[in-house]
Motif scaffolding. Sequence first.
Motif, PDB file in Angstrom:
ATOM      1  N   SER A   1     -34.181  -3.001  15.719  1.00 23.37           N
ATOM      2  CA  SER A   1     -35.458  -3.721  15.710  1.00 23.37           C
ATOM      3  C   SER A   1     -35.710  -4.125  14.264  1.00 23.37           C
ATOM      4  O   SER A   1     -34.801  -4.142  13.445  1.00 23.37           O
ATOM      5  N   ARG A   2     -36.940  -4.429  13.945  1.00 20.55           N
ATOM      6  CA  ARG A   2     -37.271  -4.909  12.594  1.00 20.55           C
ATOM      7  C   ARG A   2     -36.982  -3.847  11.535  1.00 20.55           C
ATOM      8  O   ARG A   2     -36.346  -4.102  10.528  1.00 20.55           O
TER       9      ARG A   2
ATOM     10  N   ASP B   1     -42.493  -0.040  16.138  1.00 20.44           N
ATOM     11  CA  ASP B   1     -41.064  -0.297  16.340  1.00 20.44           C
ATOM     12  C   ASP B   1     -40.419   0.790  17.201  1.00 20.44           C
ATOM     13  O   ASP B   1     -39.615   0.494  18.089  1.00 20.44           O
TER      14      ASP B   1
ATOM     15  N   ARG C   1     -32.197 -13.372  15.996  1.00 22.79           N
ATOM     16  CA  ARG C   1     -31.467 -12.372  15.200  1.00 22.79           C
ATOM     17  C   ARG C   1     -31.687 -12.621  13.711  1.00 22.79           C
ATOM     18  O   ARG C   1     -31.816 -11.678  12.919  1.00 22.79           O
TER      19      ARG C   1
ATOM     20  N   ARG D   1     -34.959 -11.220  12.731  1.00 16.78           N
ATOM     21  CA  ARG D   1     -34.935  -9.749  12.735  1.00 16.78           C
ATOM     22  C   ARG D   1     -34.121  -9.187  11.569  1.00 16.78           C
ATOM     23  O   ARG D   1     -34.529  -8.202  10.931  1.00 16.78           O
ATOM     24  N   ASP D   2     -32.969  -9.805  11.270  1.00 20.56           N
ATOM     25  CA  ASP D   2     -32.009  -9.188  10.346  1.00 20.56           C
ATOM     26  C   ASP D   2     -31.995  -9.785   8.943  1.00 20.56           C
ATOM     27  O   ASP D   2     -31.581  -9.113   7.998  1.00 20.56           O
TER      28      ASP D   2
ATOM     29  N   LEU E   1     -43.264  -8.423  17.094  1.00 19.91           N
ATOM     30  CA  LEU E   1     -42.421  -7.482  16.361  1.00 19.91           C
ATOM     31  C   LEU E   1     -42.655  -7.473  14.856  1.00 19.91           C
ATOM     32  O   LEU E   1     -42.503  -6.434  14.216  1.00 19.91           O
ATOM     33  N   MET E   2     -43.012  -8.595  14.257  1.00 21.40           N
ATOM     34  CA  MET E   2     -43.145  -8.652  12.810  1.00 21.40           C
ATOM     35  C   MET E   2     -44.252  -9.621  12.397  1.00 21.40           C
ATOM     36  O   MET E   2     -43.996 -10.647  11.775  1.00 21.40           O
TER      37      MET E   2
END
Length: 485
Positions: A118-119, A181, A214, A217-218, A245-246
Amino acid sequence: MSEEILINITPMESRVAVVENGILQEVHVERTRKRGIVGNIYKGKVVRVLPGMQAAFIDIGLDRAAFIHASEIFLCDGSAEASISVLVHEWQNIVVQVIRDEIGSKGARLTTQLSIPSRYLVYMPRTTHVGISLKIEAEAERERLKQIVSEYIAAENIKEMGGFILRTAAEGASATEILMDIRYLRRLWDQIDAQTKTISAPSVIYEDLCLALRALRDLVSPKIKKIRIDSRETFERATQFVAELMPEIADRLEHYHGERPIFDLYGVEDEIQKALEHKVLLKSGGYLVVDQAEAMTTIDVNTGTFVGYRNLEETIFKTNLEAATSISRQLRLRNLGGIIIIDFIDMEEKEHQRQVLRTLEKQMERDHAKTNIISITELGLVQMTRKRTRESLEQVLCEPCSSCHGRGKLKTPETVCYEIFHEILREARAYQAKGYKVLASQKVVDRLMDEESSNFAELENFIKRTISFQVETIYSQEQYDVVLL
């Protein structure tokens, strides 16, 4: 230092570029018809066990069976058994995750140590370990993050809770953000776990995010000031993903609808073309030569036209320093992985060697992939490894040349002429014929009728047969046929 992420979406492919101060640092390409499968979880079936290799082949529903080594099969207690024959047997169902895409002739690589990112965290349901990224160096911050996760695990009191690794992005994150998270990952795992018990093999259980999500996230870090997306649909998906998520990066998202293609903003298209070339020019006049082979990648450093200002040692040192910075960028840009050998120009002074190696290490700290750099050898070579999970840029965009079959070299017209000479001699000994017709490319026929005309006249006298020539425009330089008349 300002960084941007540019996301270009078309029906055929998705592309992501990371640009730093106007210079392309990374590019990721995912074709719609050939999406990467790293991170996907499958319920597979063991089709072959190879005790001699301590490995097995697993059918996960792809055209080619995937590969798993005994060291990647973990038991319930977290340990890995030595013998593959004890761990698995043919036709057994097994839940696995892809850790490396199919690359070249090699099938996908698998593990049973599942992990879901995840984040801020990576959740590992089959271990109890709590780890922290080595890139988070402050001891107080490491302790704070570990305490947040440990307190959550103790409070929930869930059997088989699993383990966590705190990612680099977790540095400075609040307890609330990390706990969100953790809960997200636990809900996702519950869904995956339920599916593993009902689905039949071979089947996909969980697919990782598409390239655009992705990247969010990454690749997003505090240095990323703007994320531009040229697709309205993908922008909306990204907005929803970020909100869940973020949320702290929501103000950095931007839907790009300019007249110029998004990859033309910083000359990204031109840089991609340069990244496929053999030679990389340095600003000083020196250059790198990058050779990508199946077993390893070699990078050679040369002074080129750079003559320096003081003395030879200083010229070599300056070239190697510039090369070290350029090499770190080329590894990221070309997504080169596996074993990498760098041949810096020989330096006499140990301090110069140390500074060049330190520069390389410092530049590689910005790399998302795991790297390991070994000190300079007696031969002046730097050995390093870079984790390879997906195909390199060259492997995604190119294929072996049909003329040279991937050698990167063509036989000269002279060599082909002599091969034809030998072929006619073989044919003359094996078969009776009135004569021979040679079909070949224009360059080869020109040489046969010019520089080699006297040799073939002697050959005609020797075999007592006539030889004629015909140009075949569709033939490559190495192609030819000898036809019996």
